[in-house]
Design an enzyme around this catalytic site. Structure first.
Site, PDB file in Angstrom:
ATOM      1  N   ILE A 126       1.437   6.910  -0.044  1.00  0.00           N
ATOM      2  CA  ILE A 126       0.078   5.976   1.193  1.00  0.00           C
ATOM      3  C   ILE A 126      -1.206   5.934   0.396  1.00  0.00           C
ATOM      4  CG2 ILE A 126      -0.412   5.222   3.243  1.00  0.00           C
ATOM      5  CD1 ILE A 126       1.803   7.192   3.799  1.00  0.00           C
ATOM      6  N   CYS A 127      -1.217   4.516   0.478  1.00  0.00           N
ATOM      7  CA  CYS A 127      -2.926   4.330   0.085  1.00  0.00           C
ATOM      8  C   CYS A 127      -4.021   4.855   1.435  1.00  0.00           C
ATOM      9  CB  CYS A 127      -2.916   3.005  -0.763  1.00  0.00           C
ATOM     10  SG  CYS A 127      -4.412   3.382  -1.186  1.00  0.00           S
ATOM     11  N   LEU A 128      -4.354   4.801   1.788  1.00  0.00           N
ATOM     12  CA  LEU A 128      -4.739   5.486   3.321  1.00  0.00           C
ATOM     13  C   LEU A 128      -5.986   5.686   3.185  1.00  0.00           C
ATOM     14  CD1 LEU A 128      -4.811   3.522   5.927  1.00  0.00           C
ATOM     15  CD2 LEU A 128      -3.716   5.238   6.691  1.00  0.00           C
ATOM     16  N   ASN A 151       1.007  -1.306   0.039  1.00  0.00           N
ATOM     17  CA  ASN A 151      -0.064  -0.096   0.123  1.00  0.00           C
ATOM     18  C   ASN A 151       0.807   1.026   0.051  1.00  0.00           C
ATOM     19  OD1 ASN A 151      -1.707  -2.275   2.084  1.00  0.00           O
ATOM     20  ND2 ASN A 151      -2.431  -1.075   0.534  1.00  0.00           N
TER      21      ASN A 151
END
Lengths: 194, 323
Positions: A87-89, A79
């Site tokens: 960041i994939c959040l 991620n």
């Protein structure tokens, strides 16, 4: 305009809680809109022992808009982009809430390190490896931690301290470190040869 | 006489306004009513009420005492008071204008408290000046306003009723009077000084702040959700929450929560925040920071639609906030 009083307070909270969380947020220069965050790699993961730096940029509408957070330390994680550190959040995007803080956001990033979500990847290559060959993934992640997250954990002060303990005078240590761009070993070589 | 009064006004503000106030009182026909007003005001003052808006003040008093008062009147009056507030700050060259507005408010004040004055508040400028003329005549055609001021001051001392001490004029005139010409009336000054500080604390703020700022949000959003939550049930745990769990500062902006904020509960999840932040969130995605559920905004919008309703709310809130 950024709510600097809140940012100030958040920084104080972080300092107060640094022992427990290990999460550090420091301003980058005078302007509180650019910050550097540091999170320790979670124990029991391939990131254990590493210290990861993140670049934090606060938008004008902070805290009503999420902070822009991305890794400056290279991380091998489904991620997190291995190229850019993006960041994939969700909480850094549409699930952001003004009630969250820099500290809680970084805690979430730390939690993401220990709980990858390969089905919603940021880095497709890493995610593919995670699915197909988990062991290789773990090894790569650990190697990256060793290679990138450990040297950066040594701050200049620690290097200076180390070299001063070896018996070199502090001003010379500092100037030498500066001259070699902060590399401890090069500095030591130079100090010994001079 | 008209030109006289204007010229006087532009030369010095204080005594002229004072004159006006005094004259009004001399002319007063309904003393009883006025006493009532005074007692009430004294009560408020002694309660150490926080900076109350002067216009709300007078507006309330009038609303209570006279059922004739219409919303239009109140609004007009509000505008006039505001104009007067500007007058406080403005340079002497502006003073004639501010006087007119003061007179205007005096005028409507008399109207509302039931005296026989028949001039409409809308025609305030000309009407006032002529009215002043008349009063000047009543007072014996004193051309020299300074002499008249002294005479009136002396008059005032004599006439002052023991029970209701501060002159029972319209507060606007009253404050001006106290502010500028107090040397002759030390007792008077000490009595009304709280009102003056109130005015000062509120006015610059009020004048500089556009009406659409959080002020309005408070008026729109505050009474409604509260009423709804507290009267319709769904209450027990929220109110408990309220008692035990009220943060002292807004978790969003870290500013201290004032009385209004800490009694403001926009979401059933119990997440509290200040009205400023709440408004800001409503402008953006409108979700509660605590539970991410959308805020219920319908009642607020319904409130905003009617100007008159808004105004009454404004009043009622100011009453409500008075402990």
């Amino acid at each position: 305009m950024i709510d600097f009083s809140r940012v100030q307070k958040e920084l104080q909270e972080c300092i107060k809680d640094i022992e427990a969380s290990g999460i550090k947020v420091t301003p980058k220069g005078d302007n509180l809109s650019r910050l550097v965050g540091t999170i320790p790699g979670p124990i029991g993961t391939p990131y254990e022992g590493g210290t990861f730096q993140l670049d934090i940029t606060l938008p004008d509408a902070y805290p009503f808009q999420p902070p822009k957070v991305q890794f400056t330390t290279k991380v091998w994680h489904p991620n997190i982009s291995s190229q850019s550190g993006a960041i994939c959040l969700d909480i850094l995007k549409d699930q952001w809430s003004p009630a969250l803080t820099l500290k809680t956001a970084l805690l979430s990033v730390q939690a993401l390190l220990s709980a990858p979500e390969p089905n919603d990847p940021q880095d497709a290559v890493v995610a593919q490896q995670y699915h197909r060959d988990y062991q290789t993934f773990v090894n790569t992640a650990r190697y990256w931690t060793e290679a990138f997250a450990k040297t950066s954990s040594l701050g200049v002060e620690e290097k200076v301290k180390k070299l001063v303990e070896m018996g070199f005078p502090e001003p010379i240590v500092r100037s030498t470190l500066e001259a070699v761009g902060g590399d401890e070993n090069l500095a030591l070589e130079k100090l010994c040869s001079s | 006489m008209v030109s006289d009064s204007i010229a006087n006004a532009s030369i010095t503000c204080a005594p002229n306004v004072r004159d006006l106030g005094k004259k009004k009182r001399a002319n007063r026909s309904a003393k009883l009513k006025q006493c009532k007003l005074d007692v009430r005001r004294e009560q408020w003052l002694s309660q150490g009420k926080k900076k109350e808006c002067l216009e709300e003040w007078t507006g309330d008093a009038i609303q209570w005492d006279s059922s004739k008062m219409t919303l239009e009147n109140m609004e007009l009056r509000k505008a006039m008071d505001r104009a007067e507030g500007n007058g406080h700050i403005s340079s002497p060259s502006n003073s004639p204008i501010s006087f007119n507005s003061i007179m205007g408010s005096n005028d409507s004040g008399t109207n509302c408290s039931g005296s026989s004055s028949s001039s409409s508040s809308a025609g305030c400028c000309s009407g006032n000046i002529t009215e002043e003329d008349d009063e000047g005549d009543d007072d014996g055609c004193l051309d020299d306003w300074e002499a008249m001021a002294d005479a009136l001051a002396a008059n005032d001392e004599n006439k002052k009723p023991p029970v209701c001490p501060p002159p029972t004029q319209d507060l606007a005139a009253n404050n001006m009077e106290v502010r500028v010409a107090t040397a002759q009336n030390p007792g008077l000054e000490s009595r009304v000084i709280p009102a003056v500080t109130n005015t000062r604390a509120w006015r610059p703020d009020d004048a500089s702040r556009p009406q659409s700022l959080p002020n309005l949000t408070k008026h729109h959003s505050f009474p409604n959700p509260l009423d709804r939550r507290f009267m319709n049930g769904g209450i027990p745990w929220t109110s408990r929450n309220r008692i035990f769990n009220t943060p002292t500062s807004c978790p969003i902006c870290c500013e201290d929560l004032d009385l209004t904020d800490s009694s403001f509960l926009p979401c059933l999840c119990g997440f509290r925040l200040c009205l400023f932040c709440h408004k800001r969130i409503l402008e953006e995605d409108g979700r509660c920071p605590g539970c991410r559920k959308p805020y219920e905004t319908n009642p607020v919008q319904g409130e905003a639609s009617s100007e008159g309703g808004n105004l009454t709310f404004h009043r009622s809130r100011s009453l409500m906030m008075r402990p």
